[in-house]
Scaffold this motif. Structure first.
Motif, PDB file in Angstrom:
ATOM      1  N   ILE A   1       0.585  -1.492  -0.603  1.00  0.00           N
ATOM      2  CA  ILE A   1      -0.110   0.342   0.319  1.00  0.00           C
ATOM      3  C   ILE A   1       1.161   1.306   0.228  1.00  0.00           C
ATOM      4  CG2 ILE A   1      -0.876   1.104   1.009  1.00  0.00           C
ATOM      5  CD1 ILE A   1      -2.890  -1.338   2.363  1.00  0.00           C
ATOM      6  N   GLY A   2       1.771   1.869   0.706  1.00  0.00           N
ATOM      7  CA  GLY A   2       2.834   2.129   0.173  1.00  0.00           C
ATOM      8  C   GLY A   2       2.197   3.942   0.859  1.00  0.00           C
ATOM      9  N   ALA A   3       2.170   4.555   0.333  1.00  0.00           N
ATOM     10  CA  ALA A   3       2.178   5.770   0.296  1.00  0.00           C
ATOM     11  C   ALA A   3       0.663   5.815  -0.361  1.00  0.00           C
ATOM     12  CB  ALA A   3       2.909   6.974  -0.239  1.00  0.00           C
ATOM     13  N   ALA A   4       0.087   4.864  -0.908  1.00  0.00           N
ATOM     14  CA  ALA A   4      -1.298   4.990  -1.688  1.00  0.00           C
ATOM     15  C   ALA A   4      -2.124   5.996  -1.176  1.00  0.00           C
ATOM     16  CB  ALA A   4      -1.722   3.139  -1.816  1.00  0.00           C
ATOM     17  N   ARG A   5      -3.370   6.859  -1.650  1.00  0.00           N
ATOM     18  CA  ARG A   5      -4.226   7.594  -1.624  1.00  0.00           C
ATOM     19  C   ARG A   5      -5.359   6.923  -1.603  1.00  0.00           C
ATOM     20  NH1 ARG A   5      -1.914  11.979  -4.934  1.00  0.00           N
ATOM     21  NH2 ARG A   5      -2.944  10.503  -6.180  1.00  0.00           N
ATOM     22  N   GLU A   6      -5.302   5.110  -1.901  1.00  0.00           N
ATOM     23  CA  GLU A   6      -7.020   4.937  -2.754  1.00  0.00           C
ATOM     24  C   GLU A   6      -6.819   3.631  -2.791  1.00  0.00           C
ATOM     25  OE1 GLU A   6      -9.786   7.027  -5.562  1.00  0.00           O
ATOM     26  OE2 GLU A   6      -9.396   4.790  -6.441  1.00  0.00           O
ATOM     27  N   VAL A   7      -7.636   2.686  -2.445  1.00  0.00           N
ATOM     28  CA  VAL A   7      -8.018   1.681  -2.381  1.00  0.00           C
ATOM     29  C   VAL A   7      -8.866   0.931  -3.313  1.00  0.00           C
ATOM     30  CG1 VAL A   7      -7.656  -0.612  -1.749  1.00  0.00           C
ATOM     31  CG2 VAL A   7      -5.619   0.685  -1.051  1.00  0.00           C
ATOM     32  N   ALA A   8      -9.588   0.476  -3.804  1.00  0.00           N
ATOM     33  CA  ALA A   8     -10.903  -0.022  -4.255  1.00  0.00           C
ATOM     34  C   ALA A   8     -10.762  -0.880  -4.666  1.00  0.00           C
ATOM     35  CB  ALA A   8     -10.704   0.937  -5.595  1.00  0.00           C
ATOM     36  N   PHE A   9     -12.002  -1.868  -4.027  1.00  0.00           N
ATOM     37  CA  PHE A   9     -12.087  -3.389  -4.592  1.00  0.00           C
ATOM     38  C   PHE A   9     -13.686  -3.615  -5.761  1.00  0.00           C
ATOM     39  CE2 PHE A   9     -10.456  -3.174  -0.747  1.00  0.00           C
ATOM     40  CZ  PHE A   9      -9.074  -3.879  -0.465  1.00  0.00           C
ATOM     41  N   PHE A  10     -13.424  -5.260  -6.303  1.00  0.00           N
ATOM     42  CA  PHE A  10     -14.702  -4.386  -6.839  1.00  0.00           C
ATOM     43  C   PHE A  10     -14.931  -5.797  -7.391  1.00  0.00           C
ATOM     44  CE2 PHE A  10     -10.722  -2.985  -8.954  1.00  0.00           C
ATOM     45  CZ  PHE A  10     -10.697  -3.565 -10.134  1.00  0.00           C
ATOM     46  N   PRO A  11     -16.001  -7.129  -7.905  1.00  0.00           N
ATOM     47  CA  PRO A  11     -15.781  -7.720  -9.113  1.00  0.00           C
ATOM     48  C   PRO A  11     -14.939  -8.298 -10.319  1.00  0.00           C
ATOM     49  CG  PRO A  11     -17.916  -7.210  -8.824  1.00  0.00           C
ATOM     50  CD  PRO A  11     -17.071  -6.180  -8.146  1.00  0.00           C
ATOM     51  N   PRO A  12     -14.694  -9.357 -10.256  1.00  0.00           N
ATOM     52  CA  PRO A  12     -13.454  -9.774 -11.851  1.00  0.00           C
ATOM     53  C   PRO A  12     -14.756  -8.430 -12.915  1.00  0.00           C
ATOM     54  CG  PRO A  12     -14.134 -11.397 -10.772  1.00  0.00           C
ATOM     55  CD  PRO A  12     -14.485 -10.460  -9.696  1.00  0.00           C
ATOM     56  N   MET A  13     -14.534  -8.075 -13.655  1.00  0.00           N
ATOM     57  CA  MET A  13     -14.882  -7.591 -15.057  1.00  0.00           C
ATOM     58  C   MET A  13     -15.985  -8.775 -16.169  1.00  0.00           C
ATOM     59  SD  MET A  13     -13.799  -3.415 -15.224  1.00  0.00           S
ATOM     60  CE  MET A  13     -12.323  -4.140 -14.108  1.00  0.00           C
ATOM     61  N   THR A  14     -16.711  -8.599 -16.843  1.00  0.00           N
ATOM     62  CA  THR A  14     -16.699  -9.048 -17.828  1.00  0.00           C
ATOM     63  C   THR A  14     -17.152  -8.451 -19.321  1.00  0.00           C
ATOM     64  OG1 THR A  14     -19.209  -9.463 -17.509  1.00  0.00           O
ATOM     65  CG2 THR A  14     -17.995 -11.023 -16.494  1.00  0.00           C
ATOM     66  N   GLY A  15     -16.606  -8.592 -20.685  1.00  0.00           N
ATOM     67  CA  GLY A  15     -17.060  -8.265 -21.685  1.00  0.00           C
ATOM     68  C   GLY A  15     -18.111  -8.900 -22.205  1.00  0.00           C
ATOM     69  N   GLY A  16     -18.531  -7.762 -23.113  1.00  0.00           N
ATOM     70  CA  GLY A  16     -19.845  -8.255 -24.140  1.00  0.00           C
ATOM     71  C   GLY A  16     -20.326  -8.393 -25.495  1.00  0.00           C
TER      72      GLY A  16
END
Length: 82
Positions: A67-82
């Protein structure tokens, strides 16, 4: 302070789109372990990391990423194409 952002079903399980937290976590995995201990809803949202992706400062990363000096961490499900 770090901004933690939740998308899709992660947001639904946790009940909020984002939050600012104070953490000493060194890696994303450490942050997840810390979040899991907060409440049952966090434990549920982070129960299966294979169903999640993470971005640190808007760059796709692995859970062992620092993480270090990160300002943002985002969590999300895998993306699928279509």
């Amino acid at each position: 302070m770090i901004d933690v952002i939740y998308f899709a079903w992660v947001r639904e399980r946790i009940g909020m789109p984002s939050e600012q937290i104070e953490t000493d976590a060194a890696t994303v995995a450490d942050l997840v372990a810390e979040l899991r201990t907060r409440e049952e809803r966090y434990a549920l949202a982070f129960s299966d990391l294979s169903a999640l992706r993470v971005a640190v400062d808007q760059e796709l990363r692995d859970f062992d990423a620092p993480i270090g000096a990160a300002r943002e961490v985002a969590f999300f499900p895998p993306m699928t194409g279509g």
